[in-house]
Design a protein around this motif. Structure first.
Motif, mmCIF file in Angstrom:
data_model
loop_
_atom_site.group_PDB
_atom_site.id
_atom_site.type_symbol
_atom_site.label_atom_id
_atom_site.label_comp_id
_atom_site.label_asym_id
_atom_site.label_seq_id
_atom_site.Cartn_x
_atom_site.Cartn_y
_atom_site.Cartn_z
ATOM 1 N N GLU A 551 0.807 -1.255 -0.161
ATOM 2 C CA GLU A 551 0.114 0.196 -0.244
ATOM 3 C C GLU A 551 0.870 1.039 -0.286
ATOM 4 O O GLU A 551 0.579 1.963 -1.167
ATOM 5 N N HIS A 555 1.159 4.130 -3.074
ATOM 6 C CA HIS A 555 1.018 5.265 -1.962
ATOM 7 C C HIS A 555 1.630 6.508 -3.316
ATOM 8 O O HIS A 555 1.346 7.954 -3.903
ATOM 9 N N GLN A 576 -9.251 -8.315 -3.317
ATOM 10 C CA GLN A 576 -10.037 -7.223 -3.013
ATOM 11 C C GLN A 576 -8.518 -5.744 -3.113
ATOM 12 O O GLN A 576 -8.725 -4.507 -3.556
ATOM 13 N N ILE A 579 -8.579 -3.262 -5.941
ATOM 14 C CA ILE A 579 -9.580 -2.768 -5.660
ATOM 15 C C ILE A 579 -9.298 -1.100 -5.037
ATOM 16 O O ILE A 579 -9.372 -0.059 -5.404
ATOM 17 N N THR A 580 -8.255 -1.356 -3.941
ATOM 18 C CA THR A 580 -7.467 -1.416 -2.847
ATOM 19 C C THR A 580 -6.744 -0.577 -4.110
ATOM 20 O O THR A 580 -7.151 0.822 -3.586
ATOM 21 N N GLN A 582 -6.758 0.402 -7.404
ATOM 22 C CA GLN A 582 -7.584 1.417 -8.275
ATOM 23 C C GLN A 582 -8.130 2.330 -7.434
ATOM 24 O O GLN A 582 -7.736 3.838 -7.460
ATOM 25 N N ASN A 583 -8.177 2.621 -6.390
ATOM 26 C CA ASN A 583 -8.621 4.054 -4.912
ATOM 27 C C ASN A 583 -7.435 4.559 -4.831
ATOM 28 O O ASN A 583 -7.794 5.577 -4.767
ATOM 29 N N ILE A 584 -6.527 4.033 -4.622
ATOM 30 C CA ILE A 584 -4.906 4.957 -4.308
ATOM 31 C C ILE A 584 -4.953 6.094 -5.349
ATOM 32 O O ILE A 584 -4.848 6.863 -4.873
ATOM 33 N N LEU A 586 -6.890 6.761 -7.347
ATOM 34 C CA LEU A 586 -8.056 8.151 -8.418
ATOM 35 C C LEU A 586 -7.941 9.060 -7.130
ATOM 36 O O LEU A 586 -8.799 10.332 -7.339
ATOM 37 N N GLN A 587 -7.669 8.701 -5.859
ATOM 38 C CA GLN A 587 -6.765 10.056 -5.204
ATOM 39 C C GLN A 587 -5.652 11.213 -5.900
ATOM 40 O O GLN A 587 -6.250 12.190 -6.006
ATOM 41 N N GLY A 591 -10.060 10.421 -13.283
ATOM 42 C CA GLY A 591 -10.675 9.068 -13.565
ATOM 43 C C GLY A 591 -10.548 8.958 -14.881
ATOM 44 O O GLY A 591 -10.347 7.503 -15.422
ATOM 45 N N GLU A 614 -10.590 4.750 -14.154
ATOM 46 C CA GLU A 614 -12.289 5.126 -13.603
ATOM 47 C C GLU A 614 -13.123 3.573 -13.769
ATOM 48 O O GLU A 614 -13.739 3.310 -12.966
#
Length: 651
Positions: A551, A555, A576, A579-580, A582-584, A586-587, A591, A614
């Motif tokens: 992680e 970042h 999972q 998915i994590t 992608q979310n990181i 997108l921060q 997208g 996205e």
């Protein structure tokens, strides 16, 4: 590639044509051989040796000091040049001819004895030429019966090698009786092979079982007990593999002797060398053991300078292993002696040394203790000084005196045409290939039936690495394959890490790493130029790396605006993480950031999808998928992704 060609030295290259020098210089540099040119075309810029005699005279000078000579001349010219020099295929060098157009490479002599066939195939890979192999065994995918045992350190015994080899290549029934040694040599025999297996190893294929069943039906019930009684009525030649002397039969026979016999020796100080040799010969004869099957002599370290033992080791060209009294005291023996214990500090020298020496191997094949087949005997002889004690042990795994090698090979993304020339060369030279089954299947067209193949599951990387190291230490040339680049999420790091933990000296076994085209490079080449600026690769597999560390790296990559290749994005049990990831991203990124989802690139089921950060999870992603996430300047143009390098003022 220096380790690959070490076994073919002294290696000489010869041409008389100035037009062919450049290609031969290339081969000579890679192989570290000797390039010979006539003095009339001397040039200080050439890295070559020059002869001022005729080529015929020059060949006489280098013939006995050559293992292989490679000519770039016409076949007829080479034939006439070497004809007067040919004497014995055991000692004559291998002769290889490259045609003047560098389109074909022909092995003329020394196909088996000096591995001319294999070297021809390797040189053909380097030159993108066609190898012409004329030996019958190679063309029939059969083992070269007069040389295959060298791979395992066996010694060649007596016999009618010409008749037995001819019998095999004519596909006539040939009896195989193997009493000891590894049976890996027959792993990849073709269905229509001519071998009938007697007691010992079996041909376990369905075809082999049927052949043996049919054969036994033609024999009486005593065949299994005495293969020599009925064999001559059914078979026309025989190959014996074992530690005993070559059997006497009425058909042509040859023998190979695996080196599984360990001779323990104890003696009084300054015992006559003749007495020691006579004693060992006497025990060998008594138990019908072949001298060529001896792996080593062994004794206590106090006798490391004993003249008679040293002379015997030198005369028979055998290693001498010595052990301390403390080491020998740990060995249980049937005939301990309190007198010997009082003299040298251990209750046994000959028996304990033989058993200790026979316990040398770290391979799982040697999972049984060596057997003492000849208990100690004491010898004295009138007129000869001293006394000697001899005992013999037999190990279930033969000693291999050859130096093994480790080739760590990246096989690229999948398709064979993406393998590097160096990787193909190493694969050709390897004697055993170790890897995940799917990766082995992808390179099968490059493999030779004589090579040993070991496959295992994708999660057994550590076991593969340990196995490869052990086999190389034992004496085989081992290729460990990884898809992509073996140094990028591949096997190279694990192999080297295990070696380091074993206090490897950096030399034995020698190691060479062969790079390959990795997944992100293959994907990038298919979709344009997405890696044109700073990039990184991150694996989402947490089997070896804690997830919190992964992680942090996600970042860092996202905040640093790195183009990022995601390896091992999703598995059946790990859903999972992608998915994590992608979310990181997108921060920190839009997208609309271009993303490539590439599955099985260069393979038959290749699939590449261009999408966005996205939308990326709306598409199938699994373990054979590489996800490539562009940086803030990456753009999609038709079916390509382009990341500016900055030459036009863009970032």
């Amino acid at each position: 590639m220096k380790y690959i060609f070490a076994d073919y030295h002294p290696l000489h290259f010869i041409t008389t044509s100035p037009e062919k020098i450049e290609q031969l210089e290339y081969l000579n540099k890679i192989t570290q051989g000797f390039l010979w040119l006539p003095k009339k075309i001397h040039n200080d810029n050439l890295s070559a040796n020059f002869y001022d005699s005729s080529l015929r005279e020059h060949l006489v000078n280098i013939w006995s000091n050559s293992k292989c000579i490679v000519f770039c001349l016409t076949l007829g010219a080479v034939t006439r040049l070497i004809a007067p020099l040919l004497t014995n295929k055991k000692t004559d060098p291998a002769i290889i001819v490259i045609d003047p157009a560098f389109e074909y490479i022909i092995c003329l002599t020394g196909e088996h004895q000096h591995q001319g066939d294999k070297l021809t195939e390797i040189l053909a890979e380097l030159l993108s030429a066609k190898a012409i192999i004329t030996s019958a065994s190679s063309n029939l995918n059969l083992p070269a019966i007069d040389s295959f045992g060298y791979t395992f350190g066996w010694k060649k015994g007596e016999g009618d090698w010409t008749k037995v080899s001819a019998n095999i290549t004519q596909n006539k029934p040939t009896l195989i009786k193997q009493e000891s040694g590894l049976n890996w040599w027959c792993q990849n025999l073709p269905i229509n092979h001519p071998f009938i297996f007697g007691e010992g190893i079996k041909d376990n294929s369905k075809e082999g079982e049927k052949r043996e069943e049919d054969f036994l039906k033609q024999s009486d019930d005593d065949f299994a007990k005495s293969i020599f009684t009925e064999a001559e009525k059914q078979v026309q030649a025989m190959v014996y593999i074992g530690v005993n002397k070559t059997p006497r039969v009425d058909i042509p026979i040859v023998s190979w002797h695996p080196r599984g016999v360990w001779v323990g020796i104890g003696c009084e100080r300054d015992t006559s060398p003749i007495l020691i040799e006579n004693a060992v010969n006497s025990v060998l004869a008594q138990y019908n053991l072949e001298k060529n099957a001896i792996a080593s002599l062994a004794t206590i370290d106090l006798k490391a300078d004993e003249v008679g033992i040293l002379e015997l080791a030198q005369k028979w060209q055998l290693p001498l292993k010595t052990f301390t009294s403390e080491e020998l005291n740990l060995i249980d023996v049937p005939n301990p002696s309190s007198i010997v214990e009082h003299e040298v500090g251990t209750k046994s020298v000959a028996e304990a040394s033989a058993l200790k020496a026979g316990s040398w191997s770290n391979l799982p094949e040697n999972n049984f203790s060596p057997t003492l087949i000849a208990p100690k005997q004491i010898f004295k002889q009138e007129g000869l000084k001293g006394a000697v004690t001899v005992a013999i042990a037999l190990s279930n795994l033969e000693y291999n005196p050859r130096q093994g090698k480790l080739y760590l090979i990246g096989t690229g993304p999948g398709a064979i045409e993406y393998l590097t020339t160096a990787a193909k060369t190493a694969l050709r030279d390897a004697e055993i290939i170790i890897g995940y089954g799917l990766y082995i299947d992808l390179i099968k067209p490059l493999l030779h039936p004589s090579q040993i193949i070991e496959t295992s599951n994708i999660t057994q990387e550590k076991q593969r690495a340990e196995r490869a190291i052990a086999l190389a230490q034992w004496g085989l040339k081992v290729a460990v394959i990884s898809s992509g680049d073996c140094g990028i999420y591949g096997m190279a790091g694990l192999v080297l890490e295990i070696l380091a933990n074993q206090n490897w000296d950096g030399k034995q076994p020698p190691i060479q790493v062969f790079s390959g085209i990795t997944a992100m490079q293959s994907v990038a080449a298919k979709i344009g130029s997405p890696l044109m600026h700073d990039f990184c690769a991150i694996s989402l597999s947490d089997l070896l790396t804690p997830w919190d560390v992964i992680e942090k790296r996600l970042h860092a990559a996202a905040t640093g605006d790195f183009i990022t290749a995601i390896y091992n994005p999703r598995s059946q049990t790990r859903q999972q993480q992608i998915i994590t990831a992608q979310n990181i991203f997108l921060q920190y990124r839009s997208g609309n950031t271009p993303v490539a989802i590439a599955r099985s690139v260069t393979r038959e089921d290749e699939s590449i999808i261009l999408t966005t950060l996205e939308e990326m999870l709306n598409h199938p992603i699994d373990m054979v998928t590489t996800v490539l996430i562009g940086n803030s300047s990456t753009k999609r143009y038709h079916d390509l992704l382009i990341t500016p390098r900055g030459y036009l003022g863009q970032c």
